[in-house]
Design a protein around this motif. Structure first.
Motif, PDB file in Angstrom:
ATOM      1  N   TYR A 108       5.629 -32.804  -4.658  1.00 45.76           N
ATOM      2  CA  TYR A 108       4.222 -32.185  -4.756  1.00 45.76           C
ATOM      3  C   TYR A 108       4.379 -30.806  -4.144  1.00 45.76           C
ATOM      4  N   CYS A 109       5.160 -30.516  -3.314  1.00 54.37           N
ATOM      5  CA  CYS A 109       5.253 -29.050  -2.546  1.00 54.37           C
ATOM      6  C   CYS A 109       6.552 -28.513  -2.672  1.00 54.37           C
ATOM      7  N   PRO A 110       7.075 -27.882  -3.937  1.00 57.50           N
ATOM      8  CA  PRO A 110       8.426 -27.277  -4.165  1.00 57.50           C
ATOM      9  C   PRO A 110       8.342 -25.895  -3.242  1.00 57.50           C
ATOM     10  N   SER A 111       8.729 -26.131  -1.846  1.00 59.32           N
ATOM     11  CA  SER A 111       8.508 -24.891  -1.081  1.00 59.32           C
ATOM     12  C   SER A 111       9.845 -24.014  -1.377  1.00 59.32           C
ATOM     13  N   PRO A 147     -11.690 -33.512  -9.442  1.00 55.94           N
ATOM     14  CA  PRO A 147     -11.294 -34.883  -9.885  1.00 55.94           C
ATOM     15  C   PRO A 147     -10.818 -34.758 -11.526  1.00 55.94           C
ATOM     16  N   GLY A 148      -9.866 -35.508 -11.851  1.00 53.43           N
ATOM     17  CA  GLY A 148      -9.163 -35.392 -12.894  1.00 53.43           C
ATOM     18  C   GLY A 148      -8.428 -34.440 -13.206  1.00 53.43           C
ATOM     19  N   ALA A 149      -8.194 -33.233 -12.515  1.00 51.79           N
ATOM     20  CA  ALA A 149      -7.477 -32.136 -12.881  1.00 51.79           C
ATOM     21  C   ALA A 149      -5.967 -32.151 -12.370  1.00 51.79           C
ATOM     22  N   SER A 150      -5.614 -32.920 -11.941  1.00 50.97           N
ATOM     23  CA  SER A 150      -4.224 -33.203 -11.691  1.00 50.97           C
ATOM     24  C   SER A 150      -3.745 -34.955 -11.916  1.00 50.97           C
ATOM     25  N   HIS A 151      -2.772 -35.009 -11.764  1.00 47.65           N
ATOM     26  CA  HIS A 151      -1.935 -36.322 -12.250  1.00 47.65           C
ATOM     27  C   HIS A 151      -0.889 -36.553 -10.998  1.00 47.65           C
ATOM     28  N   SER A 152      -0.019 -37.535 -11.353  1.00 45.86           N
ATOM     29  CA  SER A 152       1.240 -37.778 -10.439  1.00 45.86           C
ATOM     30  C   SER A 152       2.107 -37.076 -10.357  1.00 45.86           C
ATOM     31  N   SER A 155       1.935 -30.483  -9.051  1.00 47.02           N
ATOM     32  CA  SER A 155       2.424 -29.777  -7.685  1.00 47.02           C
ATOM     33  C   SER A 155       1.650 -28.833  -7.391  1.00 47.02           C
ATOM     34  N   ALA A 156       1.839 -28.418  -6.133  1.00 43.13           N
ATOM     35  CA  ALA A 156       1.349 -27.236  -5.539  1.00 43.13           C
ATOM     36  C   ALA A 156       1.756 -25.609  -6.391  1.00 43.13           C
ATOM     37  N   ARG A 157       2.917 -26.006  -7.277  1.00 46.30           N
ATOM     38  CA  ARG A 157       3.148 -24.920  -8.313  1.00 46.30           C
ATOM     39  C   ARG A 157       2.153 -24.685  -9.046  1.00 46.30           C
ATOM     40  N   ALA A 158       1.322 -25.515  -9.596  1.00 43.39           N
ATOM     41  CA  ALA A 158       0.391 -25.386 -10.514  1.00 43.39           C
ATOM     42  C   ALA A 158      -0.463 -24.358  -9.979  1.00 43.39           C
ATOM     43  N   TYR A 159      -0.705 -23.973  -8.676  1.00 48.85           N
ATOM     44  CA  TYR A 159      -1.658 -23.173  -8.139  1.00 48.85           C
ATOM     45  C   TYR A 159      -1.139 -21.890  -7.744  1.00 48.85           C
ATOM     46  N   ALA A 160       0.268 -21.560  -7.889  1.00 48.92           N
ATOM     47  CA  ALA A 160       0.857 -20.500  -7.529  1.00 48.92           C
ATOM     48  C   ALA A 160       0.785 -19.444  -8.734  1.00 48.92           C
TER      49      ALA A 160
END
Length: 160
Positions: A108-111, A147-152, A155-160
């Motif tokens: 979820y958070c690929p630091s 709501p509904g914009a993400s799934h399992s 990850s946080a990378r989607a916002y980078a």
């Protein structure tokens, strides 16, 4: 400050599904859980365990058909958080061993892939808590819950 929180989850499954929920907060130094309720309809067996981070986890099998889960909590928490913006950031080699796993990348958070963004956001701020505060403020301003914009697999990378 007293906080009330509720959550209702409804599932409809064509087959039974194993699931793990993390819906029971713990009392601790930062909060006192004054009241809680955890309801399942239909009632199914639940096994509770602690994960590696000390979170309470509820393991169950969602039966074929419908399942309704609801939780309610009342917590007593501090009105604010004491922060020293000039508190120094410790070098990794000085951190206690028991917190090192929090620095590792996760699904979820690929630091290991977010360092460049963190440096851009932090700018040339001093190596103090102020740097952390700038990153937190950036997240608050740039990441919105939809709501509904993400799934399992999001990850946080989607916002980078």
């Amino acid at each position: 400050m007293i906080l009330d929180a509720t959550c209702q989850l409804d599932y409809e499954c064509s087959t039974s599904i194993s699931a793990v929920f993390m819906l029971r907060p713990r009392s601790g130094w930062a909060q006192w859980i004054m009241k809680e309720s955890f309801h399942l309809q239909p009632r199914v067996p639940v096994v509770e365990f602690d994960d590696l981070y000390g979170n309470l986890c509820q393991r169950l099998v969602i039966p074929r058909g419908r399942l309704h889960l609801s939780v309610e909590y009342r917590a007593d928490v501090a009105d604010g958080v004491d922060v020293d913006l000039m508190a120094p950031i410790l070098p990794v080699e000085q951190l206690p061993t028991e917190v090192m796993h929090y620095l590792l990348p996760s699904r979820y958070c690929p630091s290991d892939q977010l360092g460049k963004l963190a440096l851009q956001v932090a700018g040339n701020s001093p190596r103090t808590y102020l740097r952390v505060a700038r990153i937190r403020t950036w997240i608050h301003r740039n990441v919105t819950y939809q709501p509904g914009a993400s799934h399992s697999s999001t990850s946080a990378r989607a916002y980078a």
